[in-house]
Design a protein around this motif. Sequence first.
Motif, PDB file in Angstrom:
ATOM      1  N   ASP A  25      50.748  32.728   5.213  1.00 30.09           N
ATOM      2  CA  ASP A  25      51.940  32.157   5.436  1.00 30.09           C
ATOM      3  C   ASP A  25      53.246  33.263   4.953  1.00 30.09           C
ATOM      4  OD1 ASP A  25      50.692  29.674   5.846  1.00 30.09           O
ATOM      5  OD2 ASP A  25      50.833  29.052   3.812  1.00 30.09           O
ATOM      6  N   ASN A  26      52.999  34.008   4.126  1.00 27.90           N
ATOM      7  CA  ASN A  26      54.160  35.120   3.729  1.00 27.90           C
ATOM      8  C   ASN A  26      54.303  36.029   5.194  1.00 27.90           C
ATOM      9  OD1 ASN A  26      55.557  36.277   1.414  1.00 27.90           O
ATOM     10  ND2 ASN A  26      54.569  38.125   2.273  1.00 27.90           N
ATOM     11  N   ILE A  27      53.265  36.292   5.780  1.00 32.39           N
ATOM     12  CA  ILE A  27      53.783  37.024   6.728  1.00 32.39           C
ATOM     13  C   ILE A  27      53.894  36.185   8.283  1.00 32.39           C
ATOM     14  CG2 ILE A  27      52.333  39.060   6.072  1.00 32.39           C
ATOM     15  CD1 ILE A  27      50.100  38.198   7.648  1.00 32.39           C
ATOM     16  N   GLY A  28      53.826  35.112   8.107  1.00 32.22           N
ATOM     17  CA  GLY A  28      54.155  34.189   9.208  1.00 32.22           C
ATOM     18  C   GLY A  28      52.879  33.870   9.963  1.00 32.22           C
ATOM     19  N   MET A  29      51.908  34.068   9.364  1.00 32.87           N
ATOM     20  CA  MET A  29      50.587  33.637  10.224  1.00 32.87           C
ATOM     21  C   MET A  29      50.380  32.155  10.639  1.00 32.87           C
ATOM     22  SD  MET A  29      46.571  35.006   9.795  1.00 32.87           S
ATOM     23  CE  MET A  29      46.912  36.589  10.236  1.00 32.87           C
ATOM     24  N   ASN A  30      49.993  32.028  11.844  1.00 38.86           N
ATOM     25  CA  ASN A  30      49.894  30.446  12.002  1.00 38.86           C
ATOM     26  C   ASN A  30      48.654  30.113  11.332  1.00 38.86           C
ATOM     27  OD1 ASN A  30      48.573  28.471  14.078  1.00 38.86           O
ATOM     28  ND2 ASN A  30      50.851  28.015  14.278  1.00 38.86           N
ATOM     29  N   GLU A  31      48.669  28.524  10.975  1.00 39.90           N
ATOM     30  CA  GLU A  31      47.272  27.952  10.335  1.00 39.90           C
ATOM     31  C   GLU A  31      46.401  28.322  11.290  1.00 39.90           C
ATOM     32  OE1 GLU A  31      48.217  24.041   9.413  1.00 39.90           O
ATOM     33  OE2 GLU A  31      49.494  24.548   7.734  1.00 39.90           O
ATOM     34  N   ILE A  32      46.275  27.910  12.521  1.00 45.51           N
ATOM     35  CA  ILE A  32      45.138  28.196  13.432  1.00 45.51           C
ATOM     36  C   ILE A  32      44.788  29.712  13.362  1.00 45.51           C
ATOM     37  CG2 ILE A  32      44.342  27.838  15.836  1.00 45.51           C
ATOM     38  CD1 ILE A  32      44.717  25.513  14.462  1.00 45.51           C
ATOM     39  N   GLN A  33      45.919  30.710  13.559  1.00 47.78           N
ATOM     40  CA  GLN A  33      45.387  31.902  13.546  1.00 47.78           C
ATOM     41  C   GLN A  33      44.691  32.140  12.295  1.00 47.78           C
ATOM     42  OE1 GLN A  33      49.397  33.399  13.938  1.00 47.78           O
ATOM     43  NE2 GLN A  33      48.943  34.176  16.216  1.00 47.78           N
ATOM     44  N   PHE A  34      44.730  31.469  11.275  1.00 48.83           N
ATOM     45  CA  PHE A  34      44.520  32.111   9.680  1.00 48.83           C
ATOM     46  C   PHE A  34      42.724  31.801   9.974  1.00 48.83           C
ATOM     47  CE2 PHE A  34      43.189  30.727   5.558  1.00 48.83           C
ATOM     48  CZ  PHE A  34      43.440  31.851   4.862  1.00 48.83           C
ATOM     49  N   CYS A  35      42.930  30.340  10.436  1.00 51.52           N
ATOM     50  CA  CYS A  35      41.341  29.897  10.275  1.00 51.52           C
ATOM     51  C   CYS A  35      40.405  30.587  11.117  1.00 51.52           C
ATOM     52  CB  CYS A  35      41.595  28.369  10.871  1.00 51.52           C
ATOM     53  SG  CYS A  35      42.267  27.132   9.769  1.00 51.52           S
TER      54      CYS A  35
END
Length: 227
Positions: free
Chosen positions: A185-195
């Motif tokens: 979240d701190n670097i602006g990564m989307n939840e879908i991208q993170f998963c």
Amino acid sequence: ASTLFLAALIPGLAILISILVTNLIVNRIHGYEGGGNMSFGEWSSNLGRALKSGWYAFIVPGIIFYGIFSGRLTPTEAGATAVVVTIGMGFIMGTLKLADFPAMLLSSAKVNGVILPIIAFSAPLAEALAIMGVPQGFVTSITMLTDEPWLLILLMIGILIAAGCVMETTPNIVILAPILKPLADNIGMNEIQFCIMMITALGVGFITPPLGLNLFVVSGITGESIL
């Protein structure tokens, strides 16, 4: 759920192609399966025979994808439907009998008996870490070293691959997801991208020694040694 399936399409195809290319190169070097060059006609003939004899194998993934993408089924419902269809296909093809069910149920109980205690211990640990502020402290400590998004992404990938090498799937997801998600979240990564990043990186770890959990799974299915 359908968004996650779509998002995993490109990474999944990339991994599939890399495995196919690796298999092709290793096969040519060591001469497995008889070795030698195969003409396009021979290859297409073999492919046609394989598809003809195994066409029914596409039914189950077809049900899963159609059910989820159409919104008619949740992932859990799609999985349950696929199981029922697979059992029906087993009876129709004669590869499954009622006498096989006790062994199947015993095998399922053994798998659940391994997973449930892991979840029982992992979930409270993850909650305890969250209460103690470990995820926030982790983000603060890491961002003090660097705030470059690409370095932080590489760091998360490295942590996930290393964790996949030594731990089973469930504790990795239950424990690491709440810790790494604030950093994403701190670097602006989307939840879908993170998963997708998390599952893909863990997948690499699961085929990497010293543990290589998926290697043992494949070994158990094929009977081949992992050495």
